[in-house]
Every structure is written in C-alpha cells, then in structure tokens.
Design an enzyme around this catalytic site. Structure first.
Site, mmCIF file in Angstrom:
data_model
loop_
_atom_site.group_PDB
_atom_site.id
_atom_site.type_symbol
_atom_site.label_atom_id
_atom_site.label_comp_id
_atom_site.label_asym_id
_atom_site.label_seq_id
_atom_site.Cartn_x
_atom_site.Cartn_y
_atom_site.Cartn_z
ATOM 1 N N HIS A 45 0.868 -1.207 0.000
ATOM 2 C CA HIS A 45 0.000 0.000 0.000
ATOM 3 C C HIS A 45 0.893 1.243 0.000
ATOM 4 C CE1 HIS A 45 -3.847 2.104 1.342
ATOM 5 N NE2 HIS A 45 -2.947 3.061 1.184
ATOM 6 N N VAL A 65 2.649 7.386 -4.375
ATOM 7 C CA VAL A 65 3.871 8.022 -4.914
ATOM 8 C C VAL A 65 3.594 9.336 -5.648
ATOM 9 C CG1 VAL A 65 5.307 5.940 -5.020
ATOM 10 C CG2 VAL A 65 3.840 6.525 -6.981
ATOM 11 N N ARG A 66 2.292 9.718 -5.776
ATOM 12 C CA ARG A 66 1.923 10.945 -6.513
ATOM 13 C C ARG A 66 2.408 10.872 -7.959
ATOM 14 N NH1 ARG A 66 -1.266 11.021 -2.230
ATOM 15 N NH2 ARG A 66 -0.285 11.839 -0.374
ATOM 16 N N ASN A 75 -5.158 7.320 -6.089
ATOM 17 C CA ASN A 75 -5.857 8.557 -5.718
ATOM 18 C C ASN A 75 -5.055 9.805 -6.084
ATOM 19 O OD1 ASN A 75 -3.957 8.052 -3.647
ATOM 20 N ND2 ASN A 75 -5.146 9.186 -2.142
ATOM 21 N N LYS A 91 -9.410 0.014 -5.941
ATOM 22 C CA LYS A 91 -9.433 0.620 -4.617
ATOM 23 C C LYS A 91 -10.761 1.303 -4.373
ATOM 24 C CE LYS A 91 -7.849 2.254 -0.698
ATOM 25 N NZ LYS A 91 -6.698 3.071 -0.348
ATOM 26 N N HIS A 142 -10.549 1.365 1.698
ATOM 27 C CA HIS A 142 -10.308 2.343 2.763
ATOM 28 C C HIS A 142 -11.517 2.200 3.676
ATOM 29 C CE1 HIS A 142 -8.714 6.155 4.497
ATOM 30 N NE2 HIS A 142 -9.916 6.106 5.027
ATOM 31 N N HIS A 150 -4.719 -0.627 5.809
ATOM 32 C CA HIS A 150 -4.219 0.126 6.976
ATOM 33 C C HIS A 150 -5.180 0.110 8.157
ATOM 34 C CE1 HIS A 150 -6.771 3.074 5.039
ATOM 35 N NE2 HIS A 150 -5.878 3.425 4.141
ATOM 36 N N LEU A 185 -4.959 9.295 7.931
ATOM 37 C CA LEU A 185 -6.297 8.683 7.982
ATOM 38 C C LEU A 185 -6.204 7.227 7.551
ATOM 39 C CD1 LEU A 185 -8.485 11.580 6.542
ATOM 40 C CD2 LEU A 185 -8.547 10.664 8.871
ATOM 41 N N ASP A 189 1.391 2.669 3.603
ATOM 42 C CA ASP A 189 0.556 3.863 3.405
ATOM 43 C C ASP A 189 1.423 5.118 3.438
ATOM 44 O OD1 ASP A 189 -1.743 5.237 2.771
ATOM 45 O OD2 ASP A 189 -2.454 5.377 4.842
ATOM 46 N N HIS A 203 3.353 14.520 1.249
ATOM 47 C CA HIS A 203 2.704 15.825 1.027
ATOM 48 C C HIS A 203 3.789 16.878 1.201
ATOM 49 C CE1 HIS A 203 -1.553 14.570 1.160
ATOM 50 N NE2 HIS A 203 -1.168 13.680 2.059
ATOM 51 N N ALA A 238 -3.746 14.867 5.428
ATOM 52 C CA ALA A 238 -3.555 13.579 6.110
ATOM 53 C C ALA A 238 -2.503 12.768 5.369
ATOM 54 C CB ALA A 238 -4.873 12.821 6.135
HETATM 55 O O1 DOR Z 1 -3.366 9.564 5.612
HETATM 56 C C1 DOR Z 1 -3.705 9.243 4.480
HETATM 57 N N1 DOR Z 1 -3.117 9.783 3.379
HETATM 58 N N2 DOR Z 1 -4.689 8.363 4.336
HETATM 59 C C2 DOR Z 1 -5.208 8.086 3.146
HETATM 60 O O2 DOR Z 1 -6.130 7.322 3.087
HETATM 61 C C3 DOR Z 1 -4.719 8.770 1.923
HETATM 62 C C4 DOR Z 1 -3.367 9.256 2.084
HETATM 63 C C5 DOR Z 1 -2.925 10.246 1.001
HETATM 64 O O3 DOR Z 1 -3.205 9.982 -0.164
HETATM 65 O O4 DOR Z 1 -2.300 11.238 1.351
HETATM 66 ZN ZN ZN Z 2 -3.316 5.083 1.521
#
Ligand code: DOR
Ligand code: ZN
Length: 344
Positions: free
Chosen positions: A13, A16-17, A41, A98, A135, A173, A218, A246, A250, A262
């Site tokens: 899980h 990597v953006r 995502n 997902k 999730h 997670h 999260l 996870d 950011h 998050a």
């Molecule tokens: O803390 C989190 N960050 N939980 C998630 O479900 C998504 C993730 C993110 O993409 O930053």
């Molecule tokens: Zn995640």
C-alpha cells in the site's frame, strides 16, 4: 540479535503521486522494496487501465538505473466505472481496485457514494480475480472520527462480504482492535495491511507538546489498546496480516498548515520502523512473514529472490528532502532510529 536477513519485502500500500514528485519518492521505496501496490488517488484519479499503464511508465522512469522495482497497478472505483473495464484491467496486469468511500480521505471526492452503485463492477472483479482494496471508514459526519473504522465493518464490509463471497478483499491500513478481530474471524478471502506508524504510535503522538501535523493520517492514530492489538496481529505470523506502509508524501508546507493534509511519509525509513516495532516485543523472527511472505501469498504472486539485511545500528533520519518546488519531511525527521536496512 544484531542483524537479520529476510527475503526482500514488498509494500502492499503506497502513494507516490505524479510528475516531478516521483523522482524524490520512488527511489526511497525501490531501495528496499521489490514491488509496491500503487494507490490510484491522484488529483485526477486513475480510473482506466490505459491511465494506469501510462502512470506505471512514469513511475518506472523514476527508478534509478541501479535499482529494480515493479509497481503493481490499481484502479480507483467511482460510481461510474464500467463493469466491462474489469476484463481489460485483468488482461493488462492490474492487480486490484481501490474503494474510497467518497469524502473519506485525500483525493476521495470522486469515490463511491453508495456500494450498490458498484455491484455490477464487483461482480466482474469477482469473476476475473481482481482484488478489492478498501479504505475502511464510513463518512457519516454523525460518527466520531475515532469510530469510523469500526462502524465501517458492520455497515459496509460485512454486507459486502456476504454479497460477494468469492471476492478477495484487503482491509487497508487497519487501526483498531475491532478490525483486527474481524479479519481474524474470517477464514479466507480477507486480509489486512498494517502501517509502521500504527504499530509504533498511539494518538497521543498527535498532541505531544503541541499539535503535530506530521503524525496526522487517515485513519487517524488510535489509543494504545488498539496499537497493541495491531502489533499482536503483525507479529503473530498470521498469514492474513501483511505490510503496507501507506507512505503518503505531502509538501511540508501543506502538512504544517491550518488544515493539514492527512498522510505520514515513511517510505525511506519504513523497514527500520517495522524492525523496531517487532524488536520491541521480541518478535523479529516473525518480520519476514509479515513483510515478505504473507503479501505475495494473498495476492498469488511469487516471493522475491533478493535479500534485505536489517542491522541494529543507529542512524539519523534525514530532516527533509527536496520535493518539487518545496520540501518533504519524513516521519521521525531528525530523530535517531535503531535499525538500518540494506539490500544484500
Ligand atoms: O493519511 C492518508 N493519506 N490516508 C489516506 O487514506 C490517503 C493518504 C494520502 O493519499 O495522502
Ligand atoms: Zn493510503
């Protein structure tokens, strides 16, 4: 024990953006992990096989030439995804889809608003052997944020499993004793990933000496009883539990913000953190199952052939990494960790 050699692990899980950010984060994972399940995502979510294959190419271009790494691609479920896409996905090596309940977390606005909307898609996934990654949090604002995972089990996961008994599901997670117990109550077809931060920290970390946004993720960290339940599951050797960091990068400027994003960035230190968690309870001999054997078995993939060496030697976590036009701060930035990891 001052060192331990294990089969090279995988990260089941990972975020990597995209774009320039890949150059920073992909090498951090590839230096230790052979494969990783890539979360879909992105700001524009990965909703088609074609998008996933193009994204995979961009990730592979960010792998330094002296490393090998295999991204395992996933698609993002929306209310409108077509059932016919499932056969295409399977034929092109997509491993899973997902499920983000709409509004549950980062970039989940286009997620699923009601499970019944995707029942025809789940039918096709079951038929083609595509895994469902969830999730597991309800989005009902009336439910306390610390209870959203436990409520998800009764309201969403149990009915889903009843209606699709042949669908393989990973409860991603997990953060609570309730989730651990639910996974243990199911004999086959259900597994869970566990992050390093949920094995090492409880919710006090978020408030220690002031509000600490780098510990905000999260599902949010829970109380100590839950951490201990998760650690018991991870170190028990139970095949239903395996590693998923996870790791969620950011920009530091968006973490250290009035409405902090998050996500904990753990990729560069993940194996050190897992080793510390297992060592703390005298269970290092179970780390290989959790990190390297249980995941491939559930996904139906071969084990890796290389070895990773974990050495009990302290090292300091880098304070920050350049990240696009800003910087990226790993969890435990500047702190000293007890274990180091290196491929051998
Ligand atoms: O803390 C989190 N960050 N939980 C998630 O479900 C998504 C993730 C993110 O993409 O930053
Ligand atoms: Zn995640």
């Amino acid at each position: 024990m001052d060192h331990l050699d294990i089969t090279q692990p995988d990260d089941w899980h990972l975020h990597v953006r995209d774009g320039d950010f890949l150059k920073t984060v992909v090498p951090h994972t590839a230096q230790h992990f052979a494969r990783a399940v890539i979360m879909p995502n992105l700001k524009e979510p990965i909703t088609t096989t074609q998008m996933a294959l193009a994204y995979k190419e961009r990730i592979l271009k960010s792998v330094p030439s002296h490393m090998t790494f295999e991204p395992l691609m996933t698609l993002y479920l929306t209310d409108h995804i077509k059932p016919s896409e499932m056969a295409v996905a399977k034929a092109n090596g997509i491993v899973a889809l997902k499920l983000y309940p709409a509004g549950a977390t980062t970039n989940s606005d286009l997620g699923v608003t009601k499970l019944s909307h995707i029942y025809p898609v789940l039918e096709e996934m079951q038929k083609h052997g595509l895994l469902l990654l969830v999730h597991g949090e309800v989005t009902d604002p009336a439910i306390d944020v610390f209870d959203r995972e436990a409520v998800f089990i009764d309201r969403q996961l149990a009915p889903l499993r009843r209606d699709f008994p042949g669908l393989k599901i990973v409860f991603e997670h997990i953060t609570t004793q309730e989730a651990r117990d639910y996974v243990k109550s199911v004999d086959s077809g259900l597994a869970a990933t566990l992050t390093a931060h949920h094995l090492l920290l409880n919710r006090n970390a978020i408030f220690k000496g002031g509000l600490r946004p780098h510990y905000y993720c999260l599902p949010v960290l829970k109380r100590e009883t839950h951490r201990l339940a998760l650690l018991e599951a991870a170190t028990s050797g139970d095949a239903r539990f395996f590693l998923g960091t996870d790791s969620a990068p950011h920009l530091a400027s968006l973490k250290e913000h009035a409405s902090a994003c998050a996500g904990c960035y753990t990729a560069p230190v993940a194996m050190s953190l897992y080793a510390s968690a297992f060592d703390a309870v005298g269970q290092l001999d179970q780390l290989e199952r959790f990190a390297s054997l249980n995941g491939p078995a559930f996904y139906g993939l071969p084990n890796n052939s290389a070895q990773l060496r974990l050495t009990k030697s302290t090292h300091q976590v880098q304070a920050a990494y350049p990240y696009g036009l800003g910087e990226l701060k790993p969890l435990f930035a500047g702190e000293t960790l007890e274990w180091s990891a290196q491929l051998i």
